[in-house]
Design an enzyme around this catalytic site. Structure first.
Site, PDB file in Angstrom:
ATOM      1  N   HIS A  25      49.501   8.662  35.845  1.00 23.22           N
ATOM      2  CA  HIS A  25      50.303   7.439  35.773  1.00 23.22           C
ATOM      3  C   HIS A  25      50.217   6.380  36.813  1.00 23.22           C
ATOM      4  O   HIS A  25      49.510   6.512  37.904  1.00 23.22           O
ATOM      5  CB  HIS A  25      51.868   7.999  35.980  1.00 23.22           C
ATOM      6  N   CYS A  26      50.504   5.354  36.412  1.00 22.86           N
ATOM      7  CA  CYS A  26      50.436   4.051  37.242  1.00 22.86           C
ATOM      8  C   CYS A  26      51.867   3.786  37.446  1.00 22.86           C
ATOM      9  O   CYS A  26      52.695   4.650  37.527  1.00 22.86           O
ATOM     10  CB  CYS A  26      49.910   2.782  36.687  1.00 22.86           C
ATOM     11  N   ALA A  27      52.041   2.490  38.029  1.00 20.93           N
ATOM     12  CA  ALA A  27      53.430   1.935  38.695  1.00 20.93           C
ATOM     13  C   ALA A  27      54.353   1.988  37.415  1.00 20.93           C
ATOM     14  O   ALA A  27      55.758   2.426  37.891  1.00 20.93           O
ATOM     15  CB  ALA A  27      53.516   0.664  39.272  1.00 20.93           C
TER      16      ALA A  27
END
Length: 458
Positions: A25-27
């Protein structure tokens, strides 16, 4: 919102555990590599609590949750899928296998330059502070504070090849510390530092019939990228043939000495030539085509974001900063991002659907802070016409900032946060950036309102 329950509901909608190869996952987004993308039930996933949108891009099925939520969903999701228990799969490699060659190249550049953004942003802000101190004469020109700030602000660009060396070696599968050494060789004090030395001529060193120019590569991008790529390939090739018993002695020694010679004799000059060529072409287009280039790039940048290729532009922007000290591309990208937020605001005020209002408003403000994926994929692209409205706003805003020569001192920040790296270049630069911001926002809002969009029945 029950994060564990949402994670459990996601798995069957993605085709089950066996269809999930890897995830990260990213932000704002959960990024998943699937065995069979067609098994993902996009419509049903978008109806889950907390989901702001879902889309397939860059070899990954991406689900937008937003900042602060995605990591809470990822925890129980990865645990239930058994990602830790599954055979270890490098997510980055899994993604690349599903991409075409051009997308893989862009992804590689993104992986190298995105981790360096904090250092470049800090340097840009320090340059801005230094510029304001000198312009407004808040301290004496020969003050120790000025001298120290000058050192702090230029350091990141002087050692940029070392930073790139570490990051590129990781991406190319080499030893990151050997990558740092190659970057160190190319910025060695024995070499003439071209950073701020104008037209100073380097000494020439005769070697094996060649004349090696003793010039450093401080602040450069392409030479060190090519050198570390060569180093990583050589290192991996040596490890296949050198016995394990002497690997630690032989491989680093041969890798460094061979790459060092090749870098200073061939790769460095070639990379500099390519980098200078790219900068020359960009400067020609910027200076001669002017606002038309801003109109075109500002209008189409959001289309490029859909492909994920936009992250590769960091390499070009870093090259511009190293060559001419400013980044005139970032203001154009910022206008496109702001316009997406403006279109999202129009959707918020025009839609009658509660779920859309719930997504549109925070997503629009997220775009004003430089994070556009929620509003692009969760709102504007879903209704299509708002995305077109955003392209119109981005084009007009981009044309204005190019016409007024708006520039920045770093890369990586757009929208409101970008004010911090626009201000160092003067009050006029800041004012024109804010005017462009307003043009992009209002034009996108009005265009979206006029174009309208068809409400979803659900």
């Amino acid at each position: 919102m029950n994060h564990k329950e949402v994670a459990s509901q996601l798995i069957p909608l993605l085709g089950g555990k066996d269809n999930i190869i890897s995830a990260t996952h990213c932000a704002t987004r959960l990024r998943i590599v699937l065995q069979d993308d067609s098994k993902a039930q996009k419509t049903e996933i978008e109806e889950l609590d907390g989901v702001k949108g879902a889309f397939l891009s860059s070899g990954q099925f991406q689900i937008i949750f937003g900042t602060g939520i995605v990591n809470k969903v990822y925890g129980p999701f990865s645990e239930e899928v058994g990602l830790k228990e599954k055979e270890a799969v490098d997510h980055s490699e899994a993604v690349k296998k599903k991409m075409n060659p051009f997308a893989r190249f862009a992804r590689t550049l993104s992986n190298i330059f995105v981790p360096i953004i904090p250092a470049i942003v800090a340097a840009g802000l320090l340059m801005g502070l230094l510029g304001m101190l000198r312009t407004f004469e808040w301290v004496a020109p020969d003050s120790a504070f000025i001298v120290l700030l000058d050192m702090f602000s230029s350091a990141a660009f002087i050692i940029l090849p070392i930073l790139i060396g570490v990051s590129a070696a990781k991406e190319f599968g080499g030893n990151p510390y050997l990558g740092a050494v190659i970057g160190g060789i190319m910025t060695h004090p024995a070499l003439l530092n071209p950073w701020g030395l104008g037209n100073a001529e380097p000494d020439m060193l005769p070697f094996l019939g060649f004349e090696i120019a003793l010039i450093g590569y401080q602040g450069t991008v392409i030479p060190v990228l090519l050198a570390v790529y060569f180093m990583s390939k050589l290192e991996k090739g040596l490890r296949k043939v050198v016995p394990n018993s002497v690997d630690l002695l032989v491989v680093p020694f041969i890798t460094i000495i061979a790459t060092g010679f090749v870098s200073l004799m061939i790769i460095g000059p070639l990379g500099t030539f390519v980098g200078d060529g790219i900068t020359t072409i960009l400067n020609f287009v910027y200076n001669h085509v002017g606002f038309v280039a801003g109109l075109l790039f500002g209008g189409t940048y959001s289309l490029i974001v859909l492909t994920g290729v936009h992250h590769s532009f960091h390499a070009i922007e870093a090259g511009l900063i190293a060559s001419i000290g400013i980044n005139y591309l970032l203001p154009i990208w910022s206008m496109a991002n702001v316009a997406q937020g403006g279109a999202g605001l129009a959707v918020f005020f025009k839609t009658k659907r509660a779920k859309t209002k719930e997504i549109a408003l925070p997503s629009a403000f997220s775009a004003f802070l430089g994070i556009t994926e929620p509003v692009i994929f969760g709102v504007n692209l879903r209704y299509r016409r708002p995305f077109i409205g955003a392209m119109i706003g981005g084009a007009l805003g981009g044309a204005y900032v190019v016409f007024m020569n708006v520039a920045a001192t770093a890369y990586g920040l757009t929208g409101i946060p970008m004010i911090a790296i626009v201000l160092p270049l003067g009050t006029i630069n800041l004012m024109n950036y804010l005017i462009g911001f307003a043009i992009a926002l209002v034009a996108a809002f009005v265009a979206t309102w006029i174009l309208g969009f068809k409400e979803e029945e659900k």
